[in-house]
Design a protein around this motif. Sequence first.
Motif, mmCIF file in Angstrom:
data_model
loop_
_atom_site.group_PDB
_atom_site.id
_atom_site.type_symbol
_atom_site.label_atom_id
_atom_site.label_comp_id
_atom_site.label_asym_id
_atom_site.label_seq_id
_atom_site.Cartn_x
_atom_site.Cartn_y
_atom_site.Cartn_z
ATOM 1 N N THR A 42 13.424 10.697 -3.513
ATOM 2 C CA THR A 42 14.133 9.415 -3.606
ATOM 3 C C THR A 42 14.423 8.862 -2.206
ATOM 4 O OG1 THR A 42 15.151 10.092 -5.700
ATOM 5 C CG2 THR A 42 16.187 8.264 -4.503
ATOM 6 N N THR A 43 14.816 9.754 -1.299
ATOM 7 C CA THR A 43 15.049 9.329 0.089
ATOM 8 C C THR A 43 13.763 8.821 0.717
ATOM 9 O OG1 THR A 43 16.791 11.020 0.277
ATOM 10 C CG2 THR A 43 15.950 10.070 2.324
ATOM 11 N N VAL A 44 12.646 9.512 0.440
ATOM 12 C CA VAL A 44 11.342 9.075 0.951
ATOM 13 C C VAL A 44 11.016 7.671 0.454
ATOM 14 C CG1 VAL A 44 8.850 9.498 0.814
ATOM 15 C CG2 VAL A 44 10.405 11.389 1.276
ATOM 16 N N CYS A 45 11.204 7.433 -0.826
ATOM 17 C CA CYS A 45 10.878 6.116 -1.401
ATOM 18 C C CYS A 45 11.746 5.004 -0.816
ATOM 19 C CB CYS A 45 11.028 6.159 -2.920
ATOM 20 S SG CYS A 45 9.798 7.176 -3.762
ATOM 21 N N SER A 46 13.013 5.299 -0.572
ATOM 22 C CA SER A 46 13.899 4.275 -0.005
ATOM 23 C C SER A 46 13.501 3.931 1.424
ATOM 24 C CB SER A 46 15.352 4.752 -0.051
ATOM 25 O OG SER A 46 15.522 5.901 0.756
ATOM 26 N N VAL A 47 13.091 4.939 2.200
ATOM 27 C CA VAL A 47 12.645 4.674 3.578
ATOM 28 C C VAL A 47 11.342 3.889 3.568
ATOM 29 C CG1 VAL A 47 11.843 5.745 5.717
ATOM 30 C CG2 VAL A 47 13.826 6.695 4.524
ATOM 31 N N VAL A 48 10.430 4.258 2.658
ATOM 32 C CA VAL A 48 9.142 3.563 2.566
ATOM 33 C C VAL A 48 9.349 2.106 2.170
ATOM 34 C CG1 VAL A 48 7.016 3.430 1.219
ATOM 35 C CG2 VAL A 48 7.803 5.638 2.111
ATOM 36 N N GLU A 49 10.296 1.867 1.278
ATOM 37 C CA GLU A 49 10.572 0.493 0.835
ATOM 38 C C GLU A 49 11.000 -0.383 2.008
ATOM 39 O OE1 GLU A 49 12.772 -1.488 -3.041
ATOM 40 O OE2 GLU A 49 13.732 0.208 -2.023
ATOM 41 N N THR A 54 5.834 5.066 -7.934
ATOM 42 C CA THR A 54 5.433 4.803 -6.548
ATOM 43 C C THR A 54 4.430 5.863 -6.120
ATOM 44 O OG1 THR A 54 7.610 3.875 -6.051
ATOM 45 C CG2 THR A 54 6.244 4.540 -4.182
ATOM 46 N N LYS A 55 3.283 5.400 -5.593
ATOM 47 C CA LYS A 55 2.257 6.328 -5.126
ATOM 48 C C LYS A 55 2.601 6.799 -3.719
ATOM 49 C CE LYS A 55 -2.686 6.633 -4.033
ATOM 50 N NZ LYS A 55 -3.962 5.883 -3.954
ATOM 51 N N LEU A 56 2.593 8.118 -3.539
ATOM 52 C CA LEU A 56 2.868 8.731 -2.241
ATOM 53 C C LEU A 56 1.676 9.593 -1.845
ATOM 54 C CD1 LEU A 56 6.543 9.924 -2.883
ATOM 55 C CD2 LEU A 56 5.828 7.776 -1.830
ATOM 56 N N VAL A 57 1.212 9.449 -0.613
ATOM 57 C CA VAL A 57 0.088 10.239 -0.099
ATOM 58 C C VAL A 57 0.642 11.235 0.914
ATOM 59 C CG1 VAL A 57 -2.111 10.183 1.121
ATOM 60 C CG2 VAL A 57 -1.518 8.336 -0.457
ATOM 61 N N PHE A 58 0.450 12.526 0.649
ATOM 62 C CA PHE A 58 0.974 13.583 1.516
ATOM 63 C C PHE A 58 -0.165 14.261 2.272
ATOM 64 C CE2 PHE A 58 4.342 13.246 -1.655
ATOM 65 C CZ PHE A 58 5.486 13.293 -0.869
ATOM 66 N N TYR A 109 -2.969 15.123 -0.525
ATOM 67 C CA TYR A 109 -2.595 15.069 -1.945
ATOM 68 C C TYR A 109 -1.952 13.714 -2.259
ATOM 69 C CZ TYR A 109 -2.882 20.051 -0.882
ATOM 70 O OH TYR A 109 -3.298 21.283 -0.420
ATOM 71 N N GLU A 110 -2.146 13.269 -3.489
ATOM 72 C CA GLU A 110 -1.538 12.034 -3.974
ATOM 73 C C GLU A 110 -0.562 12.358 -5.095
ATOM 74 O OE1 GLU A 110 -4.552 9.309 -5.107
ATOM 75 O OE2 GLU A 110 -5.480 9.214 -3.116
ATOM 76 N N VAL A 111 0.635 11.773 -5.017
ATOM 77 C CA VAL A 111 1.698 12.033 -5.991
ATOM 78 C C VAL A 111 2.287 10.704 -6.442
ATOM 79 C CG1 VAL A 111 3.954 13.086 -6.350
ATOM 80 C CG2 VAL A 111 2.254 14.276 -4.972
ATOM 81 N N ASN A 112 2.520 10.562 -7.743
ATOM 82 C CA ASN A 112 3.213 9.389 -8.293
ATOM 83 C C ASN A 112 4.635 9.789 -8.653
ATOM 84 O OD1 ASN A 112 1.083 7.412 -8.247
ATOM 85 N ND2 ASN A 112 0.108 8.545 -9.904
ATOM 86 N N TRP A 113 5.623 9.090 -8.095
ATOM 87 C CA TRP A 113 7.037 9.432 -8.303
ATOM 88 C C TRP A 113 7.768 8.217 -8.869
ATOM 89 C CZ3 TRP A 113 9.859 13.575 -8.746
ATOM 90 C CH2 TRP A 113 11.237 13.491 -8.648
ATOM 91 N N ARG A 143 0.834 -1.204 0.000
ATOM 92 C CA ARG A 143 0.000 0.000 0.000
ATOM 93 C C ARG A 143 0.867 1.252 0.000
ATOM 94 N NH1 ARG A 143 -0.281 2.788 4.732
ATOM 95 N NH2 ARG A 143 0.237 1.692 6.684
ATOM 96 N N ALA A 144 0.275 2.327 -0.457
ATOM 97 C CA ALA A 144 0.995 3.602 -0.522
ATOM 98 C C ALA A 144 1.217 4.154 0.885
ATOM 99 C CB ALA A 144 0.207 4.600 -1.359
ATOM 100 N N PRO A 145 2.360 4.780 1.136
ATOM 101 C CA PRO A 145 2.614 5.342 2.465
ATOM 102 C C PRO A 145 1.853 6.650 2.666
ATOM 103 C CG PRO A 145 4.423 5.863 1.004
ATOM 104 C CD PRO A 145 3.487 4.987 0.215
ATOM 105 N N VAL A 146 1.514 6.919 3.900
ATOM 106 C CA VAL A 146 0.912 8.199 4.278
ATOM 107 C C VAL A 146 2.015 9.042 4.907
ATOM 108 C CG1 VAL A 146 -0.834 9.354 5.663
ATOM 109 C CG2 VAL A 146 -1.327 7.131 4.637
ATOM 110 N N ILE A 147 2.356 10.152 4.264
ATOM 111 C CA ILE A 147 3.479 10.983 4.674
ATOM 112 C C ILE A 147 2.943 12.321 5.168
ATOM 113 C CG2 ILE A 147 5.641 12.056 3.937
ATOM 114 C CD1 ILE A 147 5.532 9.941 1.575
ATOM 115 N N THR A 148 3.195 12.636 6.417
ATOM 116 C CA THR A 148 2.741 13.897 7.014
ATOM 117 C C THR A 148 3.902 14.883 7.060
ATOM 118 O OG1 THR A 148 1.047 12.826 8.351
ATOM 119 C CG2 THR A 148 1.809 14.965 9.086
ATOM 120 N N ILE A 149 3.630 16.105 6.624
ATOM 121 C CA ILE A 149 4.641 17.166 6.631
ATOM 122 C C ILE A 149 4.376 18.066 7.832
ATOM 123 C CG2 ILE A 149 5.624 19.099 5.354
ATOM 124 C CD1 ILE A 149 4.868 17.731 2.796
#
Length: 736
Positions: free
Chosen positions: A401-408, A293-297, A282-286, A241-247
């Motif tokens: 890229t750092t976000v995606c590596s941590v999520v992985e 990779t789908k990222l939810v912010f 917001y939803e972002v595909n990177w 599943r896509a990660p939920v990332i809070t800023i």
Amino acid sequence: MRQNILFDKYSFNFYLCMSMRNDQILLLHSPKIVNDLKFSSPSVYENFKSPRDIMSSIDGKSLNLDVDLKLDKKNKNLLKQDDKLKLKKKKVNNIDLDQQEDTFKKKNKNKIIFKSKDNLVNISKISLKSSKHKKKQKLNQSQIRKIEIQNLDVNNINKFIVINQPLSIEQLSFKLQIPAAEIITSLFLKGISVTVNQLVDVSIATQIAQQYDFVVNNKNDNNIDYQDKFKTITSSTSINRAPVITILGHVDHGKTSLLDTIRNTNSVIKERGGITQSIGAYEVNWLYNQAYTKLVFLDTPGHEAFSNMRLRCSQVADLIILIVAADDGLKPQTIESIEYILSMKLPCIVAINKIDKSDINIMRVKEQLAQYNLVSEDWGGNISCVDISALKKINIDKLLTTVCSVVESLNLKADPMELAQGSILEAYLDKKKGVVANVIIRNGSLNIGDVIISGNVYGRVKRMKDSCGNILIKAGPSSILEVLGFHSMPQGGLNFEVVENEKQAKRLIAETKIVNDSNLLDFKLKSYNYKKNIKSLNLIIRADTQGTIDAIINAFMQISQNKVQLNVLTSNSGSISDTDINLASNSRALIIAFNINISTNILSKAEKANVSLCQFSIIYDLLDYIQNYMLNSIDPEYSKVLIGKAIVQTVFYIQKGAIAGCLVQSGKLKKDASINIYRNNQLIHESIIVSLKRIKDDVNEVTANNECGVRCQDDYLWQSQDIIEAYELCEKSKIL
């Protein structure tokens, strides 16, 4: 087996008066008074045992007797009696031969026969009424003993009590074993008016308990590990599943600007006042490792008043991006965000923003982070720090890229075949749509028509929209949705789940006890800095969402209320109604409308009712307005400034009163100035100069080394050598 038994005078069949009801004992059906007992067979006599010996050889637990002691005169009723005995099952337990003897009663209930070890003894007639009376006395005595033991237990209880959540007065009364009326009276004497069903927060409940010598523990034993709130998915149908990332970050450190750069939009221009005042999703595909990779912010407000929103977004996050401005360093809301990260043990990436500016100090920022146990990887820690510029789009790709590596490495899973589970981000009341809830799905799938429950509120999903505004029929994990269908307003921050039917939803609601935070916030504000005989400002608050109302009330609680008390009469999300106008008119309240539209009809009604109705869209403007309103309602305060000193040389008496002939020693005397009159170095009178003459002319002031005539307001009887000190009253600057 039949045995012929010989008595002194009688001989009869023993089978008629005894019945085998148990393998181990014989019981009498028709008991007779026996003086002497002899057997016709010597062998039987030798094997005969007394009743006490037989009973002592039987295990009380294995003994099961079904006996009806009511006897009939005729033996032909024995069969009927046996049938009745089979229906009636009365267990006889705890047989104690040392304390109690088995008794057999005759039908006429005149005599009681006791079985002894050697023979059966006839006891004199005893009234059964007296025996019943004795039984009642024994029961009463046992009850009294139980009550005494309970009272001893209550008195011996350590007066420790746990209060870790808001309680109603009724619940607190039950917890303390103190009448609710007594608690209400105690609070009323302190200036807090409450009802039996009203909630009090932990601090006030603790104060009440401590008044009655209770030792209060405020620690919450039910600490929630938000990472484990939803079970780890291990089923065969699970998917990534896509990660939920809070800023998170301080106000104006660039959170929304970073998201705009990632999404190639410009939301900052659209925001009122240039600040975020609600949760943005917001939803972002990177593109990462040759796959999207789908990222939810989740974008959060940075203003201090919106702490509940930041906490809510932290609770649902899989990963936190902490924004820190390179030219500003760590600020209060940055430190608050760090506390959320550490307490919830959330993975974190630090983005040091605004590196395009000239007056930056990245090393200072990393040192400040290290003080709060966030040590950068290049300093030997485990926190990834990325230097970026959201405005100039520097290193944004490196951050993602750092976000995606941590999520992985987190390996997030969800099962779309299960019923949906997730969290309520926000809820509000729309005039056209009804109750609208912004939710995020953590596991499972949500469909149109599903029965959804959150806290003590449920409903059936009627409509769903994603973050892009698309209408959906089905939504999977990590989807952020606008859901219509709740019967009433759900509480933001609570979890939701889908159940099979409405019957199950109602059953779960009946088992759930949820404290309404909004009611608690209202009460906190009413009881905050309570003081007697001070002015008050009544408020009626209407806002777009419940989260906004929480932020407004939290901001009001930060305002000093030593001189003016803020009282929130009602606070709800939605538009202003006629009821609000009538309440404001009767209570002289101020209506605050935040981020909502007001109809011309309501405006005209408010004007006719002479009700103040204020509309705001930026929280800074609202707080400034309320503070100025409170300052204007404070009575002015003055300070005395010494402007001159004079001595009375003589006294003249005229028709209007006494006139003091004075010599001004220093400074000056002014008409309408306040004066203190001293005699023998003691203050004896205070007054105001109403007339001042120089020779024969009326003047406004007389300077030093000049003589003048002075008449005060209350025609004071002057004496020679009195000292006059003149003061000018200067208005103090008003403070709350």
